[in-house]
Design an enzyme around this catalytic site. Sequence first.
Site, PDB file in Angstrom:
ATOM      1  N   CYS A  23     -17.782 -11.176 -48.369  1.00 27.06           N
ATOM      2  CA  CYS A  23     -17.024 -12.366 -48.785  1.00 27.06           C
ATOM      3  C   CYS A  23     -17.842 -13.619 -48.484  1.00 27.06           C
ATOM      4  O   CYS A  23     -18.860 -13.559 -47.785  1.00 27.06           O
ATOM      5  CB  CYS A  23     -15.695 -12.413 -48.059  1.00 27.06           C
ATOM      6  SG  CYS A  23     -15.860 -12.401 -46.278  1.00 27.06           S
ATOM      7  N   CYS A  41     -18.565 -14.458 -44.823  1.00 24.96           N
ATOM      8  CA  CYS A  41     -19.550 -13.630 -44.143  1.00 24.96           C
ATOM      9  C   CYS A  41     -20.953 -14.141 -44.420  1.00 24.96           C
ATOM     10  O   CYS A  41     -21.810 -14.147 -43.533  1.00 24.96           O
ATOM     11  CB  CYS A  41     -19.430 -12.180 -44.610  1.00 24.96           C
ATOM     12  SG  CYS A  41     -17.737 -11.609 -44.743  1.00 24.96           S
TER      13      CYS A  41
END
Lengths: 79, 345
Positions: free
Chosen positions: A10, A13
């Site tokens: 995502c 991250c």
Amino acid sequence: MEIKVLGTGCANCKTLEKGVQIAVEELKIEAKVEKVEDIQKIMGYGIMRTPGLVINEKVVLSGRVPSVKEIKELIEKHK
Amino acid sequence: MKFTFFNTQKGKIILPVVLIFVWYFVYHYLQPFTDWLIFSALGMTKGEHLAETLWFFIFEFPKVLLLLTLIIFFVGIIRTFFTPERTKKALEGKRTFTGNIMASMLGIVTPFCSCSAIPLFFGFVEAGVPLGVTFSFLIAAPMINEVAVVLLYGMFGWKVALIYITTGLTIAIIAGWVIGKLKLEKWVEPWVYETKVGHNTLGDKKLHFSDRIKFGYEAIKEIVGKVWLYVALGIAVGAGAHGYVPAEFMASFMGKDVWYAVPLSVLIGIPLYSNAAGIIPIVSVLIEKGAALGTALAFMMSVIGLSLPEMIILRKVLKMPLIFTFIGVVGVGIMMVGFLFNFIF
């Protein structure tokens, strides 16, 4: 030392991974930064929110993106 | 008073209090200021298309942003008390209906982003939280979020916001309960049960209140930073429609007497993915132009609560039949809400 960024890919991250790299560079330390995307491996660390930050196999943060300053502090504390 | 005062622990707690006064001042004078700007300074006439459109945007956009900032700050603080780890613990061993009710309510306050749906699902499964209870959480968490509630309050007022919250909760409780009754554990990918889930000691740390305030600011930065553009776009489209679309224009498509509008809105809403920030301002104008409340509500819930990206993420741990059952049960619940409100109002 070994730093792992746990996340399934995502946006948060990726931001954390970048932050870690900047922190490592600014601290001028030897560290292996690894991104862990495999969900089973991630669950092995028992976090319930991504991204997670693991320093020397210890979970130090999960569920948010800290500032570079905070990442540096975490690295200093757990090295 | 030196500026560095706000860097002390006491100062960090006082600063928000000062900011709230500033906030209130700006919020209070926003409407008179907009009136003055449009009708006096720019000399436009009330009722004119362009004047109405500009007024709507210049007033609504900062208003919604102000509300978002304030509420997200407090929600950010509240959420430091509700970590997913604690929620998991609270739901451990909870069975049947009580578990569904608790899970739905915790779904509102526990920090959740669909990108964390998988680790959260694992954590719940590992703790022995029943599947139906887990679903109550997974339905409530995205559907009833702070951004949606703020926008509903800002664009429709507190009554509609409250209706949305209560009906959303009811759907999450009942749909989760139904899914639990159907005993669908066989449609969870088997490797979920085989994965060894680790434990960490994070989250048990004691936080000082000034730390919690810091999380409040962080939440503002993260969430407002992400949604402001959608708010701007949604309100811009809404403003255009507010000024230029004739009144009662929507009545023939989404009016009360068009019975099939409710199921159709839900069906269109499922693949349509927009966050609450973008969709609610548009829906508010649909209602202004004659769409029925129940139909509009069903459309919003479907767009916000059932999203394609989340389904794709959940597909990693759930087999297709379970995903479809999930969409079906929640979709039917939303339709019932739509029909109910069209019938009442």
